[in-house]
Structures are given as structure tokens and as C-alpha cells.
Design a protein around this motif. Sequence first.
Motif, short mmCIF file in Angstrom:
data_model
loop_
_atom_site.label_atom_id
_atom_site.label_comp_id
_atom_site.label_asym_id
_atom_site.label_seq_id
_atom_site.Cartn_x
_atom_site.Cartn_y
_atom_site.Cartn_z
N THR A 1 0.92 -1.17 -0.16
CA THR A 1 0.06 -0.04 -0.08
C THR A 1 0.87 1.18 0.12
O THR A 1 0.62 2.16 -0.63
N GLY B 1 0.85 3.94 -3.08
CA GLY B 1 0.43 5.14 -2.72
C GLY B 1 1.25 6.06 -2.87
O GLY B 1 0.94 7.13 -3.58
N THR C 1 -3.49 9.11 -5.18
CA THR C 1 -3.02 8.26 -4.27
C THR C 1 -3.88 7.29 -3.53
O THR C 1 -3.52 6.17 -3.61
N VAL C 2 -5.10 7.77 -3.46
CA VAL C 2 -5.86 6.72 -2.77
C VAL C 2 -6.26 5.76 -3.82
O VAL C 2 -6.25 4.50 -3.41
N ALA D 1 -3.18 3.17 -4.25
CA ALA D 1 -3.09 2.54 -2.95
C ALA D 1 -4.02 1.18 -2.88
O ALA D 1 -3.85 0.13 -2.22
N THR D 2 -5.23 1.69 -2.83
CA THR D 2 -6.29 0.80 -2.76
C THR D 2 -6.45 -0.65 -3.63
O THR D 2 -6.39 -1.57 -3.41
N THR E 1 -3.36 -2.63 -3.07
CA THR E 1 -3.62 -3.42 -2.10
C THR E 1 -4.30 -4.80 -2.30
O THR E 1 -4.08 -5.78 -1.83
N VAL F 1 -12.92 2.80 -5.56
CA VAL F 1 -12.75 2.41 -4.34
C VAL F 1 -13.94 1.47 -3.70
O VAL F 1 -13.61 0.54 -2.95
N PHE G 1 -8.14 4.21 3.98
CA PHE G 1 -7.96 5.18 2.71
C PHE G 1 -9.50 5.55 2.48
O PHE G 1 -9.55 6.96 1.94
N LEU H 1 -11.26 9.53 1.85
CA LEU H 1 -11.73 9.77 0.34
C LEU H 1 -13.21 10.12 0.45
O LEU H 1 -13.74 11.15 -0.33
#
Lengths: 388, 457
Positions: free
Chosen positions: A61, A65, A107-108, A111-112, A115, B172, B228, B232
Motif C-alpha cells: 500500500t 500510494g 494516491t488513494v 493505494a487501494t 492493496t 474504491v 483510505f 476519500l
Amino acid sequence: MEQNKKVFGIAALYDSPNAIIKAAKTVTDKGYKNFDVHSPYPVHGMDKAMKLPPSKLGFVTLAFGLSGAAIALLFMYWTMTIDYPMIIGGKPFFSLPAFIPVTFELTVLLATLSTVIGMVTFFFYFPNNSHPIHDTNYMKSVSIDKFGLCIEADDEKFNEEEINKLFTDLGAIKIEKIFFPDKLNVKILEPKFIGLLLIVAAFVSVSTYLHLNKVLYLVPFNWMMDQGRLDVQSSSELFGDKFGMRNPVKGTVARGFMPYEYQGVNEPTSPLSNPYLPTKENLSLGEKKYNSFCSPCHGNLGDGDSRLRGQFPLPPSLHSSKSRDWLDGNLYHVIVNGQNVMPSYSSQLSREERWAIVNYIRVLQRAKNASEADIQEIKKEPVTNVSE
Amino acid sequence: MNIDYSQELPVVEGRLTLREINDLIARPMDERPNKKYFIALSFTLSLLFIGAISVALTLYYGIGMWGNNQPVGWAFDIVNFVFWVGIGHAGTLISAILFLLRQKWRTGIARFAEAMTIFAVMCAAIFPILHTGRMWVAVVYLLPYPNQHSLWVNFSSPLIWDVFAVSTYFAVSLVFWYVGLIPDFATLRDTTASKIKKVIYSIFSLGWRHSHRNWQHYEKSYMLLAGFATPLVLSVHTIVSFDFAVSILPGWHTTIFPPYFVAGAIFSGFAMVVTVLIFVRKIFDLENIITINHLEKMNKVILATGMMVGYAYAMEFFIAWYSGNPIEQFVFINRAFGPYAWAYWIMVSCNVIFPQFFWIKKIRRSIPIMLMIVIFVNIGMWFERFVITVTSLHRDFLPSSWGYYTPTLVDFGVLIGSFGLFFTLVLLFTKTLPVVSISEVKAVAEGAQPSHNGGDH
């Protein structure tokens, strides 16, 4: 038949979370390495019982990220300052505050996604639907409400009898031997599979063709020309005379327009008084307008020396005593109204510009007929440093 | 009615065994849908059909079919977009923020709320994509891609931030939802009797084995995702509010917008979740898992966020007066007493006054009154976005161009269609996927975790 198969491991089922924690602890303490606990939900304290090291997933992550942030910032830096720099809102090309939202989102996102994809592929080795443990009665129990422990056959200390005894001592409610499944024989050249491939290929090609050749070239909607308003020169049913274009209502006065009361009168006896002072700005405006509109006939200095080489009758000098004795209002009247062959300039010069010209003519007149006092005044002026 | 709040309430009521929980949640997927289900589905599909016709008209004749025109250039499209994105915020809040706060009661409602997030963002996406006109080439100017003109999107524009925020939010949320579903797919794969279903569940379970060596990473990933998703979800509505706040229009240009929008989003999202859950728990006999305590807690959140929204309304007026800016003052007086005063007072009464009834415990735990209040909140929050957008625009700086915005039938059609899409997806979801997380609810059932003295300590 079961004898022919290779053993994957021996599995035991337990009834309560307390029992499975105890079993996992004992098995770990006995030195077994290749074993696994299966439970319908994560049981608290199991990491400690199995002596598992902390998960390293967080590093994936972190790495992705940070790369997300770097990619976003560098990309925006490159597009907005190097590849196509453009001033937006008077801000610098690289305006960091405006780049924060996109940087954060990327970034989010990275990263997610990393992961989850990293966990599924590199930590779980998924998808894996051919694991021997699938479709066993053991799996069907731990999926719902039982807790299982399975010691695999490739463990160094694997011994069937010992393990069976251990499981029973720990209170197992059921012990099951798990075998490797028969090798599946999957033919690639199966008609069904080939047919599926062909359907997918046909669908992709047709949709790509339609998109690239038809959809992208659709004519945009063009009804914008078809509007309710009246075009120039078009007729209208609304008015009696069928004319679409209308004259302004009688008595309409344009914005900034001031009516002139002596229109068409010859030499008014009490003309307007000059509302403008001969300031520097006013005089420079007057000079500019005089040079444009008056000087072609009256000459640059008002001597009546036309530049038109006889194509137009010469006007009288502006330095005659008649025009010097005139009131400002009389000069203004001539500009507005015209005189003899001189036409009216009211359509070309605004009110302020006309008065500015009057002021400028006064300057020319005084310069041509300077008194002794004027000359003394000029001589007193400090010498400028402008070189000739 | 006498509840002792000094003791933690059991999350799952009725002392269900793990197998009973399992069967209860999996049952709607094994039974054939009954008549009522088809009646409900045909109703939502008709709404969707109305929407489809309106969208077709919009695409064929262009967005001139909508009512927005000068001076109100932004109307139903942005109002509905912000409304639906706001609805989505409850799901991520329940699944991420309440997870980090260790609120066990979230397990019963998290799955459903997350699904509603995804469906709501899908509904929201309709409007910005439609308003681009020829939406099949929208990708050309919404995303940065290398092109022969060497032109790029404007990264300083809040509208492009919006594209990134909403698409990240959707991706996400979808991943978060799917990660939660993996163990449930595995459980369904092992319990289903149908062969076709088994193949489908196997594919989506990816071969999950309930192994603790996997659970360990899984729990870690869930925490990372929650970590995260929390910033968000706050960022998404903040960026949506930037669409307004970064402009210099009086009525939009205020620094209170980001927190005000986030509070409003949670407010409207929770109201929508309560609205739908009231029906779902009844129809699918999930009263023991989605208990009245869950609804009460959500009503408390609605009360709290409702007051935050009310505070923001008051603060906007205060700042308009305190700033001494006559134009700002005109906008707000005009908002409350001008031509759109009816919309403003609908908004205030639905969002600020009606939720105050939730101070009374009896009302917080009474299903019919609760349902009425949350529907009022849904209406009020739609009007909030309408008031912000339309009242700020209809009186612009040039009095000669002042106007009054009236939506067209097509505007209403697309809005109705988005509701049709939302409820159709919700109905399909209730019959195809577990509406409650099986593994999470089992983990918080009584006796599911080892006792401190029992586990050989």
C-alpha cells in the motif's frame, strides 16, 4: 479407490472458538509448520496462537500510494508547465494548491487497488478453485459454523497416527483425510469454448468498427439554427406592415446623447459656454482629434493651408480676428452644424471631443499671436534635457 | 421500551446460532421471487422506462430539451448529481469510518449501505455525462490522454477534480464492497444446491478457503481500505462543493461549503439507508440482524448531521450580514423571501425542523414516524441542492437578465429515471447477493469469539 490418491492432509473439526485456539496453540507448540486453521470468520487471538508474523501487506500500500502521488504530481507538472503551459486565473503554471485534489485522489486510487490486487495475487495466489480442500465435507462445515485445523502431508513431522491422536485429545468432533483431486482433463479445442471465443471476437470487432467508423462521425445535432427569434430582413406576422426590423419608438434617445438646441441656426447670438477646462488630458485629446479631422483642410497649425492640393476649396485661417474674437460656443456650433462647404462633424466626434478641439484651437491661436508676457513665461521654463 | 444504555446491546438479537444466521441471510437467494417482488420490480422498471425515454429525447434533440437557460445555466443536472453523490456517502461512512471507530453494530447494515453507495454513484454519473451532449465522445475531454493537439485537461479546474474524485470514489467503493463479498461468495458456494450458481459463486469467490493465513492479510487489507476510504469519502463531497465554492458567485462563494456539504451528504445518505432498510428488514425477516437498535442509532446520526446542516444555513445568513456586502445580503434575503421562497422553506422545514422529533426516544424507535421523517429528509436534501443552485443563479448581476427557472417534463423524466435505476438495482441486489455480510455478522454474534479464560490462557 481412495488408496490410489495422494494424501493432501488430515483435518479436524472443532465446535467452539475456544477449542480451535487451544488446538492451534498446541499444534504450533508441537512444531508443525505446514498447517492451516479454517474458520467462517476471523477468530480473535489466532495470529498469536499460530505465531504468525505481522502481515506485510501495508508495504505494498505504501509503495503504490507514494507512486500514485508522484505520478499525479509529475504528470500535472509536465502537462501544465512543460508540454502546454497556459496561464489560468493569473496563477503560476505550477500551482500546487490546485493540484492537491487530483494528487490525493490518485494516491488513494493506486493505494487501494494495489492493496487488493496485491493481496489476491501475491499473498493468496488466487484465483485458485482447484485446491484439494475445496468441495470436501470439511470445507462445507468450516464455511458455515465449524472451526477446522488441517495439517498438510508435506510437513516434516507428518505422521497419520500421531496426528489423529493429537486431534482426538484436543476434542475434535470429526477427523477427515483430504486427498488431492483427480487431474481434471480440460480440452482447449472444445466446440463450446471455441464458439464462445468466436462470439466474443465477433462482438468486439463489430462494436469497435461501429464506434470508430459510425458513432464518432455522427452529425452533431443542428437544430440550433432553427430558433424562434427573427433574423435580419425576415418578415413577421406580428406587425401590421409585416416588417421584422423595427424603427425605434418616436422620441427614443440613445444612451449618452445630448440634443443640440441650435441645430440649423446660423451664428447663434448666445451660444453654449465651454464646460471643459483646458487640462493636459483634454488638450491632448483635442490635438489628436484636430489632427485627424480638422487638419486636412485647416492645416496643422490652423493657417488654412490645406494638404488637399486644391481638390477642395481652402477654408479661411483660424487666426483671423473674426474667429479669435468668437466665443467658444461659436466654434463649437460650426463643428456641430457645419458652415458653408464644411459639413457637420457631430456624427464623427463626441461632445467631449468637440469641446476638446475648441480648446486646442484656442491654444493654436494664442501660440500664433503670442504676447510679450507669453514669451517671457516660456523663457522662464526650465531647460529640458531632451536633445535635439 | 425500557432500554438500559449503560450495557452494550447485543448486535444480533434472538440468540441465533451461526448456522441460523447463515440460512437467514442466504434464504432470499434460494427462494423464487414471489408476486410482490415482481410487482415492485415492474414499478421500478416503469420508472426506469420513463427515464430511458427522457434520455433518448435528450440525446436525439440535444440538451435544449432541458429547462435550464440563461441566467440559470446549471439546474436539474447538477442538482441531481449532487443529490445522488450525497446519498452515496452513508455507505462508505458506515463501512469505513464506523469500522475504524470499532462500532460493531455497523456489520448488520454495512453491506447494504455500500451497495447503495455504488448504485447512487451510478445514478449520479448519468447527469454530468448526459450534460456533455454527445456523451460518447465525453471521454475525449474528461480524461487526460495523449492526443494530436497536445492539449490536456485543465488540472486547476474543480470540474476536473470532480471527474477524478467521483471515479476514484466509485472504483474504491466497488473494490471495498467486493473484498467484503469474497468470504460470503465462498460460503454461498459451499451451501448452494444449484450447479450453475455454484460455478458463478466459485468464480467470484476466487477460491477463498476461509484459511486463517488468508484472514490475517484480509483483515489488514480491510483496515487499510477503511483508512483510505475515510479521507476519500470526506474529500469527494468537499470537491463537489468546490464546483460551487471556487466560483465567485454570491451564494456559492463561501468557505463553509466543504464541511456543510459533507454533513449534508451523510444526513441525506443515512436518511436513504433508513428508508430502504425499513422495508428490507421487514420483507426478508432480518429483524434480528438489522434490529430496531440499528435504526435508532442511524436516527441519532440523522439528528446530529441535521443540526450541522441547520447551523450551516444560519451561518450563511450570519456571514452575509457580517460581511457587509450588499450583494451577498441581497442573495440571501432573496433566497428566503424571493421568488423561490417556497423551495427554501421546504428545505428548512424538512432538514432542520422535522429531524428535531428524533430527540424523543419513542419517535426514534417508531417505524411509521421514522419513515415519514426520513422521507421528508430525502425531499429536503434534494431541495437544498435546488435552492443553492437555482436561487444563486436566477438573480445575477444584470437585472435585465433576471429570470425564473422552470424544469421541463424531460428534466423530471430523467430524475424519475434515476430513481427507477436506483431502486431496480436495489431490488436485483436483494435477490442476487447477501444483503448482510455473513462473515462479519457471525463474528459479532454472541459466543463467536474466544472467551478470555476459555482459550487456554
